[in-house]
Design an enzyme around this catalytic site. Structure first.
Site, PDB file in Angstrom:
ATOM      1  N   HIS A 176      -2.086   0.123  -3.194  1.00 12.53           N
ATOM      2  CA  HIS A 176      -2.710  -1.563  -2.971  1.00 12.53           C
ATOM      3  C   HIS A 176      -2.974  -2.325  -4.462  1.00 12.53           C
ATOM      4  O   HIS A 176      -3.103  -2.556  -3.610  1.00 12.53           O
ATOM      5  CB  HIS A 176      -3.945  -0.807  -2.125  1.00 12.53           C
ATOM      6  CG  HIS A 176      -3.220  -0.470  -0.776  1.00 12.53           C
ATOM      7  ND1 HIS A 176      -4.750  -0.217   0.277  1.00 12.53           N
ATOM      8  CD2 HIS A 176      -2.446  -0.712  -0.148  1.00 12.53           C
ATOM      9  CE1 HIS A 176      -3.517  -0.022   1.444  1.00 12.53           C
ATOM     10  NE2 HIS A 176      -2.465  -0.020   1.278  1.00 12.53           N
ATOM     11  N   ARG A 236      -2.743   7.263   9.420  1.00  7.70           N
ATOM     12  CA  ARG A 236      -3.445   8.648   8.311  1.00  7.70           C
ATOM     13  C   ARG A 236      -4.493   8.775   8.302  1.00  7.70           C
ATOM     14  O   ARG A 236      -5.414   7.620   8.466  1.00  7.70           O
ATOM     15  CB  ARG A 236      -3.003   7.681   6.732  1.00  7.70           C
ATOM     16  CG  ARG A 236      -1.214   7.393   6.706  1.00  7.70           C
ATOM     17  CD  ARG A 236      -0.791   6.821   5.374  1.00  7.70           C
ATOM     18  NE  ARG A 236      -0.558   5.330   5.372  1.00  7.70           N
ATOM     19  CZ  ARG A 236      -0.660   4.737   4.233  1.00  7.70           C
ATOM     20  NH1 ARG A 236      -1.127   4.956   3.539  1.00  7.70           N
ATOM     21  NH2 ARG A 236      -0.005   3.511   4.489  1.00  7.70           N
TER      22      ARG A 236
END
Ligand code: ADP
Length: 394
Positions: A176, A236
């Site tokens: 990210h 996830r």
């Protein structure tokens, strides 16, 4: 002549493209090719979200989709001149701490990193190859999700495994990074005194992670070797005891592919709720399992804010971004609820409005909501590679 900068994000069966002007921050058009293959679909939008017409073409391959997107953009902008293309690439390993113009040597290095991100990297590279084919001679710039985290000190870069594995690249890369880069830069513009301090950025979307940024540099992140670690996400798992994986292999006879599917696609909010990976759906649902999934998400977020603040010896600001972070007043309020000991206190009226600053006037720690823009970070890097400065582009 309409000058354009392309940003591309190629996934296993999707291709997201945005067309930015040579100057300015708002895309002129964007495209999402989904389910690339026999059942591929293409959605095209203009600068104001209005649907655009699609050119004829085929969506059976990434290269075909790329041509079709480009032809569609050219219907709208017949004199379009592509100056550069920027690509989101998940893994830059320890080689790249900044965007890089793609050369054959760079492609080789990136291909060597494929085993580290087998679900994403091969598709990212296929996207670069397809773009090279579709518009030869244009600079292709790779922008990495890992690059922002290369400043981690060693203790946040390693696992306590035998050193040979570290040397072979088994490290905490963090992801990210494009989002953290954007938010850090924006914070520098909006509140320079905070940007110079100790900031925890919470990127909470379908994928979720947090990052400790001190003096503008990442010092720790919740994601590690892969984008599985840390916070629970849509599907996830987030942090999980590696002993669980040994049990699944040894006692349940699960294969690596089955475990991968479990960890990436069946876990997180979806796995816990048995209902959905989508936070909006869970917030609206009335089942105890949906409530527990939210409880777990909030709890892990609280733990990580505490841990990341400890990594910096304190905290001056907490910044939310990502689909959940930017939109869910409930999740923001709940995460902050138990962080009063860190000087975090939310102003509920501001929080309800999704205001830029949502902390209360007297709170010691500033809490902010900064909508992230990963594509703009990529567009800026591509612009720089094309020799346009941000001053030109302003
Ligand atoms: P990605 O990681 O795929 O880019 P996003 O950043 O778009 O994902 O975030 C998607 C998540 O944001 C979903 O869980 C969605 O439910 C959540 N979200 C978006 N808007 C809201 C909202 N108003 N309230 C709660 N959750 C929201």
């Amino acid at each position: 002549m309409t000058q354009g900068i392309l940003t591309l994000n190629a996934g296993s069966s999707s291709l997201k493209v945005a067309l930015f002007p040579g100057r300015g921050d708002r895309p002129m058009a964007s495209a999402l090719a989904d389910r690339i293959g026999p059942e591929g679909t293409l959605r095209l939008k203009g600068a104001f979200g209005q649907p655009l017409e699609a050119a004829p073409g085929d969506l059976t391959s990434h290269a075909g989709a790329m041509r079709m997107v480009l032809d569609s953009f050219r219907l709208e902008f017949p004199d379009l001149d592509i100056l550069a293309a920027g690509h989101r690439v998940v893994h830059g390993g320890d080689a790249f701490d900044a965007p890089v113009t793609v050369t054959p040597e760079v492609m080789e290095t990136l291909a060597r990193l494929q085993p580290f991100a087998p679900l994403h990297q091969p598709h990212n590279l296929a996207g670069i190859r397809a773009a090279m084919e579709a518009f030869p001679g244009v600079a292709q710039v790779a922008c990495f999700d890992t690059a922002f985290h290369r400043s981690h000190p060693w203790v946040n870069d390693t696992f306590a495994l035998p050193r040979a594995l570290y040397d072979a690249g088994v490290r905490r890369y963090g992801f990210h990074g494009l989002s953290y880069d954007y938010v850090t830069g924006t914070l520098g513009d909006l509140a320079p005194h905070l940007a110079e301090g100790r900031v925890v950025i919470a990127h909470l979307g379908n994928g979720a992670s947090m990052c400790a940024v001190q003096g503008g540099r990442s010092v720790a992140s919740t994601m590690g070797f892969s984008a599985l670690d840390g916070l629970p996400m849509g599907t996830r798992c987030g942090q999980v005891d590696p002993g669980v994986l040994l049990y699944l292999m040894d006692q349940r006879g699960m294969s690596a592919a089955e475990i991968s599917d479990l960890l990436y696609r069946q876990s997180g909010l979806l796995g816990l709720s048995g209902l959905s990976n989508d936070m909006r759906t869970l917030e609206a649902a009335a089942t105890p399992e949906a409530a527990q999934a939210i409880d777990y998400f909030v709890f892990r977020c609280q733990r990580e804010v505490g841990g990341l603040a400890a990594a910096m010896g304190g905290i001056d600001a907490l910044v939310f971004c990502g689909g959940i972070g930017e939109n869910s007043r409930l999740i923001r309020a709940r995460i902050c609820e138990r962080l009063g000991w860190m000087g975090i206190e939310i102003d509920h009226a501001r929080n309800t409005e999704n205001a830029l600053v949502i902390s209360s006037e007297l709170a010691r720690t500033t809490v902010m909501v900064v909508p992230t823009d990963e594509e703009l970070v990529i567009a800026r890097a591509a612009r720089a590679a094309a020799g346009l400065t941000e001053r030109d582009a302003a």
